[in-house]
Design an enzyme around this catalytic site. Structure first.
Site, mmCIF file in Angstrom:
data_model
loop_
_atom_site.group_PDB
_atom_site.id
_atom_site.type_symbol
_atom_site.label_atom_id
_atom_site.label_comp_id
_atom_site.label_asym_id
_atom_site.label_seq_id
_atom_site.Cartn_x
_atom_site.Cartn_y
_atom_site.Cartn_z
ATOM 1 C CG ASP A 156 -2.027 -1.130 0.961
ATOM 2 O OD1 ASP A 156 -3.245 -1.127 1.242
ATOM 3 O OD2 ASP A 156 -0.999 -2.410 1.449
ATOM 4 C CG ASP A 183 -4.089 -1.111 -2.868
ATOM 5 O OD1 ASP A 183 -4.075 -1.331 -3.516
ATOM 6 O OD2 ASP A 183 -4.763 -0.695 -1.720
ATOM 7 C CE1 TYR A 186 -4.276 3.062 -1.264
ATOM 8 C CE2 TYR A 186 -2.437 2.598 -1.916
ATOM 9 C CZ TYR A 186 -3.097 2.766 -1.246
ATOM 10 O OH TYR A 186 -3.846 1.962 -0.126
ATOM 11 C CG HIS A 310 -10.046 -3.367 4.977
ATOM 12 N ND1 HIS A 310 -10.905 -3.176 3.772
ATOM 13 C CD2 HIS A 310 -9.205 -2.918 4.581
ATOM 14 C CE1 HIS A 310 -10.237 -1.689 3.550
ATOM 15 N NE2 HIS A 310 -8.678 -1.277 4.011
ATOM 16 C CG HIS A 337 -6.881 -4.588 1.514
ATOM 17 N ND1 HIS A 337 -7.023 -3.488 0.544
ATOM 18 C CD2 HIS A 337 -8.167 -5.713 2.081
ATOM 19 C CE1 HIS A 337 -8.794 -3.795 0.969
ATOM 20 N NE2 HIS A 337 -9.232 -5.405 1.362
ATOM 21 C CB VAL A 338 -5.140 -3.785 7.047
ATOM 22 C CG1 VAL A 338 -5.395 -3.232 8.866
ATOM 23 C CG2 VAL A 338 -6.049 -5.315 7.081
#
Length: 449
Positions: A156, A183, A186, A310, A337-338
């Site tokens: 991320d 990710d 973005y 999530h 994700h988290v």
């Protein structure tokens, strides 16, 4: 020269109608905001300061045992897809010609995206290279052919001030390969953000191979031109999927220095009869633990997670594929994700199991949404360390049996090592080598999520 893709131009009236009725189809589906976040920092929009024919957004990735793919973009559509390279500064005794692609997305038209494979290359060697016959000289160092090897793991990433801090901390110590479990930019449909992301990471991604898999923010579905999504991701971040027998850039595997690394796709089909499941089953069956005693898996949506963010989003994939990973004695599974960090013990089917993988969530690279601050209480005994801070991880595999994992928290000035653990490869565990059936390990199963 081969042109490998050209997407159709979308019609504005239809697009406007769809956007007014179904705005979520143009961007990633809106996040669940029922959890607490720390405010993000501003986005960095790295500007283009080179000529139209000069390479920009240069990054490299591993292709096979001794090749590297060089990817870059030019505004000049006539620029050649050639890479000149050699082991001396300013002296190029080898040259390779590759392929290119370009795409459109609503009113956006990409530059010319070049992909050129170079090699064969020697391990642990610094190469100097130039893209397209002009512009600046770049250099990279190839990974070693044997242990030790060090991986940086960051999920991320995004392109905020936190991202810049993370990358600066990563760059403060040497490493061999950069792993990113989803990710990237973005962009969320705003295609110029893919360009600013590419320019931001170029100083790092042009010097060490970056191996990535996709996340939910990389989907970017747009009806009807891009109903499957991932147009920008697949065009810009071409990975060695064909070399690993995969039919999709969204999942693949590769070997490097005694380590087999599998990149799975959380946002492409994974049910038992799906191409990804069948590919994973075949890929794991071909792993030779004498040649690659370590096996790592990266995916985006975590299979185990005690953050309130999530919850349960990786459950269906876990229920489908977990047994394959367990039987293959996968050592570590990394997820993103988290937007926080969490390290679990070895797990199988929601219980502690010494022959299951260690699960690590590392979605704390920088993103544009902030950190996920809250965890479920009371804490699960399976979760050994959890913290909502930005940072990065390093996995240094020393030999066939042992590796050292460290998580480095960002605190602007310095990267503080906040969590460490020694890992032992399951390929050398006599207990796990002799135990193929999960039922045989029930005597070890106590703790649960």
């Amino acid at each position: 020269m081969k042109k490998i893709m050209r997407a159709r131009v979308f019609h504005f009236p239809l697009l406007l109608t769809i956007f007014m009725i179904f705005p979520q189809v143009l961007l990633v589906q809106s996040e669940n905001d029922d959890f607490s976040r720390q405010p993000p920092r501003p986005i960095i929009r790295t500007q283009h300061d080179r000529s139209d024919s000069d390479p920009q957004q240069v990054h490299i990735s591993l292709v096979g045992r001794d090749h590297m793919r060089v990817t870059w973009i030019t505004d000049d559509k006539q620029a050649p897809s050639i890479v000149e390279y050699g082991t001396e500064k300013g002296k190029y005794d080898a040259k390779a010609r590759g392929e290119y692609t370009e795409y459109t997305y609503f009113k956006y038209s990409s530059g010319k995206i070049h992909h050129t494979k170079i090699g064969p290359l020697e391990p642990s060697t610094t190469y100097f290279y130039r893209c397209g016959g002009s512009g600046p000289e770049f250099s990279f160092k190839t990974p070693p052919s044997t242990f030790p090897i060090e991986f940086v793991v960051v999920g991320d990433l995004g392109q905020t001030e936190w991202t810049a801090s993370t990358l600066a901390h990563v760059d403060s110590e040497d490493y061999d390969v950069f792993l990113l479990p989803g990710d990237l930019s973005y962009a969320n449909g705003q295609q110029p953000l893919w360009d600013t992301f590419g320019r931001l990471v170029e100083p790092y991604a042009s010097r060490r191979p970056w191996m990535v898999t996709e996340g939910n923010h990389d989907i970017e579905i747009m009806i009807p031109d891009h109903p499957q999504g991932f147009t920008a991701y697949n065009s810009r971040w071409l990975m060695p999927y064909e070399e690993s027998g995969s039919k999709s850039n969204l999942y693949y595997s590769f070997d490097v220095a005694g380590t087999h690394i599998i990149m799975l796709g959380s946002y492409t089909k994974f049910y038992v009869e799906s191409p990804q499941y069948k590919w994973l089953e075949s890929d794991l069956a071909q792993v030779n633990r004498k040649k690659t005693p370590w096996v790592l898996v990266l995916l985006h949506a975590p299979w185990y997670n005690t953050n309130t963010a999530h919850q349960g989003e990786g459950d269906s994939m876990r229920q489908t594929m977990e047994k394959l990973l367990y039987k293959a004695r996968v050592d570590v599974v990394f997820a993103g994700h988290v937007h926080a960090y969490e390290r679990f013990t070895r797990i199988y089917r929601n219980k502690h199991n010494p022959c299951g993988p260690v699960y690590i969530t590392i979605g704390d690279g920088g993103n544009r949404e902030g950190l996920a601050l809250e965890y479920l209480e009371p804490a699960s005994p399976l979760s050994l360390y959890r913290e909502p801070s930005f940072g990065h991880g390093r996995l240094r595999i020393l030999n066939e049996t042992h590796a050292y994992w460290s998580w480095h928290r960002n605190n602007d000035a310095d990267a503080l090592v906040a969590d460490t653990v020694w890992l032992e490869s399951l390929s050398t565990s006599k207990t796990c080598q002799n135990t193929v059936d999960e039922e045989a390990t029930t005597s070890f199963v106590n703790d649960e999520l």
